[in-house]
Design a protein around this motif. Structure first.
Motif, mmCIF file in Angstrom:
data_model
loop_
_atom_site.group_PDB
_atom_site.id
_atom_site.type_symbol
_atom_site.label_atom_id
_atom_site.label_comp_id
_atom_site.label_asym_id
_atom_site.label_seq_id
_atom_site.Cartn_x
_atom_site.Cartn_y
_atom_site.Cartn_z
ATOM 1 N N LYS A 27 -29.357 -24.086 -76.193
ATOM 2 C CA LYS A 27 -29.262 -23.940 -77.653
ATOM 3 C C LYS A 27 -27.849 -23.576 -78.083
ATOM 4 N N ALA A 28 -27.097 -22.857 -77.252
ATOM 5 C CA ALA A 28 -25.714 -22.517 -77.597
ATOM 6 C C ALA A 28 -24.850 -23.770 -77.706
ATOM 7 N N GLU A 29 -25.102 -24.752 -76.863
ATOM 8 C CA GLU A 29 -24.369 -26.024 -76.905
ATOM 9 C C GLU A 29 -25.039 -27.031 -77.838
ATOM 10 N N ASN A 30 -26.212 -26.665 -78.384
ATOM 11 C CA ASN A 30 -26.979 -27.552 -79.261
ATOM 12 C C ASN A 30 -27.294 -28.867 -78.556
ATOM 13 N N ALA A 31 -27.771 -28.747 -77.307
ATOM 14 C CA ALA A 31 -27.982 -29.940 -76.489
ATOM 15 C C ALA A 31 -29.144 -29.768 -75.514
ATOM 16 N N ILE A 32 -29.690 -30.911 -75.112
ATOM 17 C CA ILE A 32 -30.645 -30.994 -74.010
ATOM 18 C C ILE A 32 -29.936 -31.789 -72.922
ATOM 19 N N PHE A 33 -29.577 -31.117 -71.832
ATOM 20 C CA PHE A 33 -28.822 -31.764 -70.765
ATOM 21 C C PHE A 33 -29.754 -32.485 -69.786
ATOM 22 N N LEU A 34 -29.295 -33.614 -69.286
ATOM 23 C CA LEU A 34 -30.068 -34.392 -68.322
ATOM 24 C C LEU A 34 -29.999 -33.790 -66.926
ATOM 25 N N TYR A 35 -28.935 -33.048 -66.625
ATOM 26 C CA TYR A 35 -28.738 -32.512 -65.280
ATOM 27 C C TYR A 35 -28.376 -31.042 -65.357
ATOM 28 N N ASN A 68 -26.403 -29.177 -63.545
ATOM 29 C CA ASN A 68 -25.002 -28.804 -63.331
ATOM 30 C C ASN A 68 -24.094 -29.222 -64.492
ATOM 31 N N ALA A 69 -24.668 -29.757 -65.560
ATOM 32 C CA ALA A 69 -23.866 -30.132 -66.724
ATOM 33 C C ALA A 69 -23.521 -28.866 -67.506
ATOM 34 N N GLU A 70 -22.274 -28.460 -67.439
ATOM 35 C CA GLU A 70 -21.847 -27.240 -68.111
ATOM 36 C C GLU A 70 -21.232 -27.515 -69.476
ATOM 37 N N GLU A 71 -20.881 -28.758 -69.728
ATOM 38 C CA GLU A 71 -20.324 -29.108 -71.022
ATOM 39 C C GLU A 71 -20.774 -30.510 -71.400
ATOM 40 N N LYS A 72 -20.704 -30.765 -72.677
ATOM 41 C CA LYS A 72 -21.130 -32.067 -73.172
ATOM 42 C C LYS A 72 -20.139 -33.141 -72.759
ATOM 43 N N GLN A 73 -20.669 -34.187 -72.180
ATOM 44 C CA GLN A 73 -19.902 -35.376 -71.845
ATOM 45 C C GLN A 73 -20.729 -36.573 -72.257
ATOM 46 N N TRP A 74 -20.092 -37.719 -72.304
ATOM 47 C CA TRP A 74 -20.775 -38.931 -72.725
ATOM 48 C C TRP A 74 -21.947 -39.227 -71.808
ATOM 49 N N LEU A 75 -23.121 -39.419 -72.369
ATOM 50 C CA LEU A 75 -24.368 -39.781 -71.680
ATOM 51 C C LEU A 75 -24.925 -38.714 -70.741
ATOM 52 N N ASN A 76 -24.555 -37.444 -70.924
ATOM 53 C CA ASN A 76 -25.183 -36.413 -70.095
ATOM 54 C C ASN A 76 -26.093 -35.490 -70.885
ATOM 55 N N HIS A 77 -26.290 -35.785 -72.185
ATOM 56 C CA HIS A 77 -27.104 -34.882 -73.006
ATOM 57 C C HIS A 77 -27.659 -35.585 -74.238
ATOM 58 N N PHE A 78 -28.731 -34.999 -74.759
ATOM 59 C CA PHE A 78 -29.269 -35.335 -76.076
ATOM 60 C C PHE A 78 -28.710 -34.305 -77.041
ATOM 61 N N GLU A 79 -28.142 -34.716 -78.129
ATOM 62 C CA GLU A 79 -27.668 -33.809 -79.177
ATOM 63 C C GLU A 79 -28.876 -33.390 -79.999
ATOM 64 N N LEU A 80 -29.093 -32.070 -80.156
ATOM 65 C CA LEU A 80 -30.230 -31.592 -80.945
ATOM 66 C C LEU A 80 -30.018 -31.930 -82.416
ATOM 67 N N ILE A 81 -31.028 -32.560 -83.022
ATOM 68 C CA ILE A 81 -30.966 -32.848 -84.459
ATOM 69 C C ILE A 81 -32.069 -32.110 -85.214
ATOM 70 N N GLU A 82 -33.041 -31.563 -84.469
ATOM 71 C CA GLU A 82 -34.089 -30.755 -85.079
ATOM 72 C C GLU A 82 -34.527 -29.724 -84.050
ATOM 73 N N ASN A 83 -34.513 -28.461 -84.451
ATOM 74 C CA ASN A 83 -34.808 -27.371 -83.540
ATOM 75 C C ASN A 83 -35.582 -26.322 -84.310
ATOM 76 N N ASN A 84 -36.901 -26.271 -84.128
ATOM 77 C CA ASN A 84 -37.729 -25.299 -84.862
ATOM 78 C C ASN A 84 -38.019 -24.072 -84.042
#
Length: 100
Positions: free
Chosen positions: A74-82, A84-100
């Motif tokens: 939630k701090a990165e506003n992302a759902i990571f696929l792996y 060991n992904a510590e930061e957002k990179q191309w194609l390694n995450h879903f960007e959160l657009i709705e978070n309830n």
């Protein structure tokens, strides 16, 4: 209209496709894929949340594009696929657009 309330929704965009992953309160999920030339397909699955992990009992995809477990940050506003992904990179995450 009769679907369960959305808990999380994220989008992953590549050059040709947009993947929209929707997680619902009742443990169901959808992965809507939209592509060029009007391509559209929806895969359905089931998941469980375990702290910051999303574990699929039925993956919403028909190959290994999505792993069995995704990692919510939630701090990165992302759902990571792996994990060991510590930061957002191309194609390694879903960007959160709705978070309830």
């Amino acid at each position: 209209m009769f679907k369960s309330k959305v808990v999380l929704r994220g989008v992953l965009k590549d050059d040709l496709f947009h993947y929209t992953l929707t997680l619902r309160e009742d443990g169901s999920c959808e992965n809507e894929i939209q592509g060029f030339l009007g391509f559209k397909k929806i895969y359905y699955g089931n998941y469980k949340m375990n702290v910051n992990r999303i574990i699929f009992s039925k993956k919403p995809y028909d190959n290994d594009f999505l792993p069995d477990t995704l990692y919510l940050d939630k701090a990165e506003n992302a759902i990571f696929l792996y994990k060991n992904a510590e930061e957002k990179q191309w194609l390694n995450h879903f960007e959160l657009i709705e978070n309830n």
